[in-house]
Design an enzyme around this catalytic site. Structure first.
Site, PDB file in Angstrom:
ATOM      1  N   HIS A 217       0.732  -1.307   0.105  1.00  0.00           N
ATOM      2  CA  HIS A 217      -0.044   0.075  -0.089  1.00  0.00           C
ATOM      3  C   HIS A 217       0.694   1.105  -0.105  1.00  0.00           C
ATOM      4  O   HIS A 217       0.364   2.420  -0.132  1.00  0.00           O
ATOM      5  CB  HIS A 217      -0.819  -0.060   1.136  1.00  0.00           C
ATOM      6  CG  HIS A 217      -0.311   0.278   2.394  1.00  0.00           C
ATOM      7  ND1 HIS A 217       0.534  -0.532   2.981  1.00  0.00           N
ATOM      8  CD2 HIS A 217      -0.134   1.393   3.076  1.00  0.00           C
ATOM      9  CE1 HIS A 217       1.116  -0.200   4.348  1.00  0.00           C
ATOM     10  NE2 HIS A 217       0.728   0.973   4.326  1.00  0.00           N
TER      11      HIS A 217
HETATM   12  C1  UD1 Z   1      -1.840   5.103   6.122  1.00  0.00           C
HETATM   13  C2  UD1 Z   1      -0.536   5.763   6.793  1.00  0.00           C
HETATM   14  C3  UD1 Z   1       0.269   4.655   6.712  1.00  0.00           C
HETATM   15  C4  UD1 Z   1      -0.350   3.206   7.177  1.00  0.00           C
HETATM   16  C5  UD1 Z   1      -1.404   3.047   6.544  1.00  0.00           C
HETATM   17  C6  UD1 Z   1      -2.018   1.782   7.058  1.00  0.00           C
HETATM   18  C7  UD1 Z   1      -0.115   8.218   6.799  1.00  0.00           C
HETATM   19  C8  UD1 Z   1       0.705   9.252   6.095  1.00  0.00           C
HETATM   20  N1  UD1 Z   1      -0.181   7.033   6.020  1.00  0.00           N
HETATM   21  O1  UD1 Z   1      -1.680   5.208   4.840  1.00  0.00           O
HETATM   22  O2  UD1 Z   1       1.563   4.812   7.347  1.00  0.00           O
HETATM   23  O3  UD1 Z   1       0.823   2.283   6.939  1.00  0.00           O
HETATM   24  O4  UD1 Z   1      -2.296   4.003   6.598  1.00  0.00           O
HETATM   25  O5  UD1 Z   1      -3.148   1.490   6.366  1.00  0.00           O
HETATM   26  O6  UD1 Z   1      -0.686   8.400   7.666  1.00  0.00           O
HETATM   27  N2  UD1 Z   1      -9.174   4.662   2.236  1.00  0.00           N
HETATM   28  C9  UD1 Z   1     -10.509   4.185   2.266  1.00  0.00           C
HETATM   29  N3  UD1 Z   1     -11.006   3.802   3.518  1.00  0.00           N
HETATM   30  C10 UD1 Z   1     -10.551   3.947   4.563  1.00  0.00           C
HETATM   31  C11 UD1 Z   1      -9.039   4.395   4.761  1.00  0.00           C
HETATM   32  C12 UD1 Z   1      -8.632   4.866   3.455  1.00  0.00           C
HETATM   33  O7  UD1 Z   1     -11.236   3.697   1.109  1.00  0.00           O
HETATM   34  O8  UD1 Z   1     -10.953   3.605   5.666  1.00  0.00           O
HETATM   35  C13 UD1 Z   1      -8.676   5.135   1.034  1.00  0.00           C
HETATM   36  C14 UD1 Z   1      -8.887   6.419   0.637  1.00  0.00           C
HETATM   37  O9  UD1 Z   1      -9.348   6.473  -0.903  1.00  0.00           O
HETATM   38  C15 UD1 Z   1      -7.502   7.086   0.892  1.00  0.00           C
HETATM   39  C16 UD1 Z   1      -6.594   6.241   0.647  1.00  0.00           C
HETATM   40  O10 UD1 Z   1      -7.225   4.977   1.127  1.00  0.00           O
HETATM   41  O11 UD1 Z   1      -7.539   8.355   0.366  1.00  0.00           O
HETATM   42  C17 UD1 Z   1      -5.486   6.283   1.589  1.00  0.00           C
HETATM   43  O12 UD1 Z   1      -5.776   6.485   2.937  1.00  0.00           O
HETATM   44  P1  UD1 Z   1      -4.580   7.307   3.766  1.00  0.00           P
HETATM   45  O13 UD1 Z   1      -5.251   7.297   5.408  1.00  0.00           O
HETATM   46  O14 UD1 Z   1      -4.566   8.593   3.244  1.00  0.00           O
HETATM   47  O15 UD1 Z   1      -3.499   6.615   3.685  1.00  0.00           O
HETATM   48  P2  UD1 Z   1      -2.906   5.119   3.806  1.00  0.00           P
HETATM   49  O16 UD1 Z   1      -2.474   4.675   2.406  1.00  0.00           O
HETATM   50  O17 UD1 Z   1      -3.977   4.227   4.286  1.00  0.00           O
END
Ligand code: UD1
Length: 368
Positions: free
Chosen positions: A210
């Protein structure tokens, strides 16, 4: 009346939940001297990225959910800060406790410090020395403003001392994520995930990916697909797909390339995933925490990154850094398949008692 200290515990994203669980449990045993709140920023919000973990790990419902959700880094960090400040002003804590390295960690740490509230950072001092990683920025900044730094491995202590953190602020306590793993291992073993996915132990690999550097970049994502297809020519591959990765695979029209050869699932619950990796031949990942979990489980781990902030998993554990280098990956997968994997040992203080040590130290520095 006996003095009590007030702490706000913060969670936001999936890897925070397994870290906070043993801390909250340990705090509950010291309610005579500790008052605390649990605040969820809402950085992760999907049922299987958040709620499921509260249920499986018996974490109490958050007292406050900031409901922030997804967005750019600046937007997400700013929203968390705006929504957390009134909570901190209202509760007037002595400490804000943050875990890990996600945007919620730095956002809430920064709000606290500017209100003259002390910051506790659990999992402090880890460094990948790669400033293109958002987590590295979050780690460095959070440590810089933390009053108590709890570290999981010796490198954390060395890094903090090198950066000028006062020695008295640093405490090597072990790993709260491993507290959770050891507490849940037996429960996970009863899940029988292999039956549910129609696979047999240990005849499969697990993949999780991811990191933006791997999945947001089309060329790298193509390389990863090639690697996964190679792995699937040796054994079955189970790939629970993170929402970020699924979005990117769809956007680049690459999902079909995997669908016929790889077992793709939604993100799994904590117990399902623990059972899945425990029974596998090896794991291909770019996660931080999984490098530690495979080390304690003695399962070979191939880390598809150029660096790691968790060197103990390489020096002592079962982890091998491969980057996206096909030759290195083929070699490591071949060894894992033939049951000739790297032999690992258990890092110091990864014994299930890290959270207890944290609470004892918080009490001690407050003369409680
Ligand atoms: C975040 C953390 C990362 C961690 C990861 C675990 C930061 C900078 N990154 O990255 O260190 O390893 O979480 O998962 O804080 N989304 C959903 N549903 C959710 C959450 C996310 O659909 O419940 C999708 C959305 O499109 C979102 C994308 O995933 O934009 C990324 O989510 P985000 O929290 O920004 O970062 P992660 O890649 O999950």
């Amino acid at each position: 009346m006996r003095k009590k200290i007030k702490i706000i515990n913060i969670v936001g994203a999936r890897p925070n939940f397994m870290k906070i669980a043993p801390i909250v449990r340990a705090m509950e045993k010291h309610k005579d001297v500790l008052d605390f709140l649990l605040v969820h920023t809402g950085q992760h919000y999907d049922e299987n990225m958040s709620n499921l973990f509260f249920n499986q790990l018996n974490i109490p419902r958050p007292d406050i959910d900031l409901g922030v959700g997804s967005g750019s880094h600046a937007w997400q960090t700013a929203e968390i800060m705006k929504k957390f400040e009134p909570v901190a002003l209202d509760y007037k804590p002595d400490y804000v406790l943050v875990v890990g390295d996600v945007n919620s960690t730095i956002a809430c740490g920064l709000v606290a410090k500017k209100l003259d509230v002390k910051v506790i950072h659990v999992e402090a001092g880890l460094r990948s020395f790669d400033m293109t990683m958002p987590e590295e920025i979050n780690r460095i900044l959070t440590d810089r403003i933390s009053d108590l730094c709890f570290v999981t491995e010796k490198s954390g202590e060395d890094n903090l001392l090198h950066e000028g953190t006062p020695k008295n602020n640093i405490h090597f306590v072990g790993n709260v994520m491993i507290d959770t793993l050891l507490a849940n291992k037996e429960k996970a073993a009863k899940i029988n995930i292999c039956d549910k996915l129609n696979i047999s132990s240990p005849e499969y690999f697990v993949a999780t990916l991811h990191r933006p550097s791997n999945v947001d970049d089309k060329a790298n994502l193509n390389k990863i697909i090639k690697i996964l297809l190679h792995a699937s020519s040796l054994k079955k591959v189970v790939f629970p797909v993170h929402p970020r990765t699924r979005n990117k695979l769809k956007e680049y029209g690459l999902l079909e390339k995997l669908e016929n050869n790889i077992i793709l699932t939604e993100p799994l619950g904590y117990l399902e995933f623990l059972d899945l990796i425990s029974n596998s031949s090896g794991v291909l990942t770019d996660s931080g925490g999984i490098q530690e979990e495979t080390t304690i489980l003695d399962i070979p781990c191939l880390t598809l990154r150029e660096n790691t902030e968790r060197p103990v998993t390489i020096n002592i554990g079962t982890n091998t850094l491969t980057g996206l280098d096909e030759e290195k990956i083929k070699k490591a997968l071949g060894k894992a398949s033939k049951k000739e994997p790297k032999q690992g040992r258990i890092p110091p203080k990864w014994d299930g008692k890290a959270a207890q040590r944290i609470i004892q130290i918080i009490k001690k520095v407050n003369n409680l």
